[in-house]
Design an enzyme around this catalytic site. Structure first.
Site, PDB file in Angstrom:
ATOM      1  N   LYS A  56     -19.015 -49.823 -46.684  1.00  0.00           N
ATOM      2  CA  LYS A  56     -19.928 -48.906 -47.368  1.00  0.00           C
ATOM      3  C   LYS A  56     -19.575 -47.477 -46.967  1.00  0.00           C
ATOM      4  O   LYS A  56     -19.517 -47.162 -45.771  1.00  0.00           O
ATOM      5  CB  LYS A  56     -21.358 -49.261 -46.964  1.00  0.00           C
ATOM      6  CG  LYS A  56     -22.446 -48.800 -47.900  1.00  0.00           C
ATOM      7  CD  LYS A  56     -23.764 -49.394 -47.421  1.00  0.00           C
ATOM      8  CE  LYS A  56     -24.910 -49.102 -48.330  1.00  0.00           C
ATOM      9  NZ  LYS A  56     -26.193 -49.495 -47.722  1.00  0.00           N
TER      10      LYS A  56
HETATM   11  O1  G3P Z   1     -30.128 -49.462 -49.534  1.00  0.00           O
HETATM   12  C1  G3P Z   1     -30.572 -48.159 -49.349  1.00  0.00           C
HETATM   13  C2  G3P Z   1     -31.926 -48.156 -48.821  1.00  0.00           C
HETATM   14  O2  G3P Z   1     -31.961 -48.712 -47.547  1.00  0.00           O
HETATM   15  C3  G3P Z   1     -32.609 -46.842 -48.807  1.00  0.00           C
HETATM   16  O3  G3P Z   1     -33.936 -47.157 -48.944  1.00  0.00           O
HETATM   17  O4  G3P Z   1     -36.328 -46.843 -48.764  1.00  0.00           O
HETATM   18  O5  G3P Z   1     -34.775 -45.633 -47.207  1.00  0.00           O
HETATM   19  O6  G3P Z   1     -34.918 -44.976 -49.581  1.00  0.00           O
HETATM   20  P1  G3P Z   1     -35.062 -46.074 -48.609  1.00  0.00           P
END
Ligand code: G3P
Length: 221
Positions: free
Chosen positions: A83
């Site tokens: 990634k």
């Molecule tokens: O996969 C990306 C994710 O972990 C981000 O999520 O909720 O931190 O925006 P969030």
């Protein structure tokens, strides 16, 4: 639509994997940090438990560091997807890894142009963060529609991996659009399993069966 779990929490990974629901895992440095343990152990365990793709993220910001880290991450297993962030160096690393047959997930995508460039760089997955767009008053799901429309005009092999998912409605909308993958926090997957009428219905079935058993004590299913 494939379902990935967006976590480095081994307990959740085992729980949903045992249910046969998981096609893969995505992690990032924040999710690793949240678990607090040694990330090396977590990466070893996750890549052993999960058959499907496991995204492990580099933390270098320049090309050569990303290449070194990506190669080390791939030592955890053939199912590791490297990634990289959506930056010029990230795209350069994406191109190099992809040309060596190493799958790449380009993360932190917030526009259709970024998704297009990542696809042109050979990414296996692009990860648009829809929840974070919603957070700043933009329509995250609209970005998924745009990327879907653009990719369908061409012959990219890149899959749309909907990330930063916050609730079950996001999942329904992503599936309606035809996104390839959603990556879900464990809490969202838990909510998708439940409906109050399922619980009420099951409680009633079991109560009625108990009544029947009292009249027919030898009855068994
Ligand atoms: O996969 C990306 C994710 O972990 C981000 O999520 O909720 O931190 O925006 P969030």
């Amino acid at each position: 639509m494939k379902i990935f779990l967006d976590t480095a929490n081994l307990e959740s990974i085992k729980k949903f994997n045992d249910m046969g629901l998981l096609d893969g895992i995505t992690t990032n440095p924040s999710l690793m940090s949240k678990e607090g343990g040694n990330p090396k152990n977590a990466m070893e365990e996750i890549t052993k438990i999960i058959q499907g793709d496991v995204s492990l993220e580099v933390v270098s910001t320049e090309y050569s560091g990303m290449m070194e880290e990506g190669k080390r991450l791939r030592e955890y297993g053939d199912n590791v997807v490297v990634k990289v962030p959506m930056t010029p160096d990230g795209l350069k690393a994406c191109k190099s890894f992809s040309s060596q047959g190493i799958p790449v997930n380009v993360t932190l995508i917030f526009s259709a142009n970024q998704a297009l460039l990542a696809a042109k760089s050979g990414a296996k997955y692009v990860s648009p963060f829809i929840g974070r767009l919603d957070d700043i008053g933009q329509d995250g799901m609209n970005l998924i529609k745009e990327i879907k429309e653009i990719f369908s005009n061409y012959t990219f092999n890149t899959q749309i991996l909907v990330a930063s998912v916050r609730h079950p409605l996001h999942v329904i909308d992503a599936a309606k659009i035809g996104a390839d993958v959603v990556t879900l926090p464990p809490g969202v997957l838990d909510k998708m399993l439940q409906h109050p009428l399922t619980k009420i219905g099951l409680d009633n079935f079991l109560a009625d069966w108990e009544k029947l058993k009292q009249k027919n004590p030898d009855t068994k299913i």
